[in-house]
Motif scaffolding. Structure first.
Motif, PDB file in Angstrom:
ATOM      1  N   SER A 138       3.877   5.420  -1.522  1.00 22.54           N
ATOM      2  CA  SER A 138       3.203   4.430  -1.011  1.00 22.54           C
ATOM      3  C   SER A 138       1.768   4.626  -1.658  1.00 22.54           C
ATOM      4  O   SER A 138       1.229   5.541  -1.444  1.00 22.54           O
ATOM      5  CB  SER A 138       3.155   5.012   0.640  1.00 22.54           C
ATOM      6  N   MET A 139       1.379   3.448  -2.202  1.00 23.98           N
ATOM      7  CA  MET A 139       0.087   3.231  -2.934  1.00 23.98           C
ATOM      8  C   MET A 139      -0.919   2.177  -2.155  1.00 23.98           C
ATOM      9  O   MET A 139      -0.113   1.266  -1.380  1.00 23.98           O
ATOM     10  CB  MET A 139       0.382   2.822  -4.314  1.00 23.98           C
ATOM     11  N   PRO A 140      -1.908   2.074  -2.224  1.00 27.89           N
ATOM     12  CA  PRO A 140      -2.776   0.950  -1.705  1.00 27.89           C
ATOM     13  C   PRO A 140      -2.303  -0.511  -2.350  1.00 27.89           C
ATOM     14  O   PRO A 140      -1.547  -0.357  -3.144  1.00 27.89           O
ATOM     15  CB  PRO A 140      -4.210   1.276  -2.465  1.00 27.89           C
ATOM     16  N   GLY A 141      -2.934  -1.533  -1.629  1.00 31.55           N
ATOM     17  CA  GLY A 141      -2.361  -2.844  -2.086  1.00 31.55           C
ATOM     18  C   GLY A 141      -3.033  -3.355  -2.979  1.00 31.55           C
ATOM     19  O   GLY A 141      -2.808  -4.755  -3.464  1.00 31.55           O
ATOM     20  N   SER A 142      -4.200  -2.901  -3.587  1.00 29.64           N
ATOM     21  CA  SER A 142      -4.986  -3.629  -4.614  1.00 29.64           C
ATOM     22  C   SER A 142      -4.368  -3.784  -5.874  1.00 29.64           C
ATOM     23  O   SER A 142      -3.588  -2.446  -6.336  1.00 29.64           O
ATOM     24  CB  SER A 142      -6.337  -2.961  -4.728  1.00 29.64           C
ATOM     25  N   SER A 143      -4.412  -4.621  -6.571  1.00 25.81           N
ATOM     26  CA  SER A 143      -3.619  -4.455  -7.881  1.00 25.81           C
ATOM     27  C   SER A 143      -4.177  -3.364  -8.988  1.00 25.81           C
ATOM     28  O   SER A 143      -3.375  -3.060  -9.622  1.00 25.81           O
ATOM     29  CB  SER A 143      -3.772  -5.997  -8.468  1.00 25.81           C
ATOM     30  N   GLY A 144      -5.462  -3.185  -8.924  1.00 27.12           N
ATOM     31  CA  GLY A 144      -5.881  -2.183  -9.750  1.00 27.12           C
ATOM     32  C   GLY A 144      -5.397  -0.839  -9.395  1.00 27.12           C
ATOM     33  O   GLY A 144      -5.120  -0.028 -10.186  1.00 27.12           O
ATOM     34  N   ALA A 145      -5.086  -0.532  -8.070  1.00 24.50           N
ATOM     35  CA  ALA A 145      -4.540   0.641  -7.452  1.00 24.50           C
ATOM     36  C   ALA A 145      -3.271   0.607  -7.855  1.00 24.50           C
ATOM     37  O   ALA A 145      -2.654   1.833  -8.430  1.00 24.50           O
ATOM     38  CB  ALA A 145      -4.842   0.736  -6.107  1.00 24.50           C
ATOM     39  N   VAL A 146      -2.392  -0.262  -7.706  1.00 28.58           N
ATOM     40  CA  VAL A 146      -0.933  -0.561  -8.070  1.00 28.58           C
ATOM     41  C   VAL A 146      -0.782  -0.351  -9.687  1.00 28.58           C
ATOM     42  O   VAL A 146       0.012   0.743 -10.077  1.00 28.58           O
ATOM     43  CB  VAL A 146      -0.350  -1.776  -7.643  1.00 28.58           C
ATOM     44  N   LYS A 147      -1.560  -0.870 -10.435  1.00 23.70           N
ATOM     45  CA  LYS A 147      -1.535  -0.679 -12.029  1.00 23.70           C
ATOM     46  C   LYS A 147      -1.633   0.729 -12.222  1.00 23.70           C
ATOM     47  O   LYS A 147      -1.077   1.296 -12.974  1.00 23.70           O
ATOM     48  CB  LYS A 147      -2.527  -1.542 -12.655  1.00 23.70           C
ATOM     49  N   LEU A 148      -2.657   1.310 -11.459  1.00 29.29           N
ATOM     50  CA  LEU A 148      -3.074   2.762 -11.898  1.00 29.29           C
ATOM     51  C   LEU A 148      -1.870   3.706 -11.490  1.00 29.29           C
ATOM     52  O   LEU A 148      -1.477   4.475 -12.204  1.00 29.29           O
ATOM     53  CB  LEU A 148      -4.464   3.393 -11.329  1.00 29.29           C
ATOM     54  N   ALA A 149      -1.379   3.546 -10.255  1.00 26.69           N
ATOM     55  CA  ALA A 149      -0.203   4.462  -9.945  1.00 26.69           C
ATOM     56  C   ALA A 149       1.020   4.125 -10.694  1.00 26.69           C
ATOM     57  O   ALA A 149       1.615   5.212 -11.227  1.00 26.69           O
ATOM     58  CB  ALA A 149       0.045   3.913  -8.413  1.00 26.69           C
TER      59      ALA A 149
END
Length: 167
Positions: A138-149
């Motif tokens: 479960s990760m944040p919804g921002s595309s930057g956070a998703v890309k990082l994860a």
């Protein structure tokens, strides 16, 4: 056994589910959901289910349980991990997981701090764990956070996690 030896024992195929938690996104505007799907497809993983649900505990839990009933290897959730009143994804996920993977959230926040958003990383409640034999992230919804994860944590480690769950 070394880390490389562990990682060499990976399943040939993985099945995944994706949930976006948002009050505002739809299929056309869900950049983060598409990013997750594209990253998974880039590894030749099967996408068994993809849904967008509102920031409502009941809807989130129903969607998680529906996807888990399909016996997926991994479930990737984005959105609802912050501290706003409507951010309830983590409460639902934590209620359902039977084994926590605390390192995911810890390392995600560290990487977010050093590579992306600085001290605002303390607002993230990203988490991961196991429900039955399914890995849940479960990760944040921002595309930057998703890309990082996805790039730094999930894609490199997912086959190893699934291998360990299927021993």
């Amino acid at each position: 056994m070394s880390v490389d030896e562990h990682k060499s024992h990976k399943p040939d195929q993985l099945s995944c589910g994706v949930i976006t938690v948002s009050d505002t996104r739809d299929v056309d505007t869900d950049k983060s959901g598409r990013l997750i799907i594209n990253q998974l497809k880039g590894q030749d993983y099967n996408i068994e289910s993809y849904v967008i649900v509102k920031d409502e505990e009941v809807e989130i839990e129903l969607s998680i349980n529906e996807i888990l009933s399909q016996s997926v290897d991994a479930l990737l959730i984005n959105g609802g991990t912050g501290i706003a009143e409507r951010d309830v994804t983590i409460e639902v996920v934590n209620k359902l997981i039977n084994k926590e993977l605390p390192g995911f959230g810890e390392i995600f926040r560290m990487l977010s701090y050093t590579e992306d958003i600085g001290s605002a990383a303390i607002l993230s409640r990203a988490t991961a764990g196991i429900i039955g034999k399914t890995a849940v992230f479960s990760m944040p919804g921002s595309s930057g956070a998703v890309k990082l994860a996805m790039e730094k944590l999930i894609i490199p480690e997912l086959p190893h996690i699934i291998h360990e769950l299927n021993k």
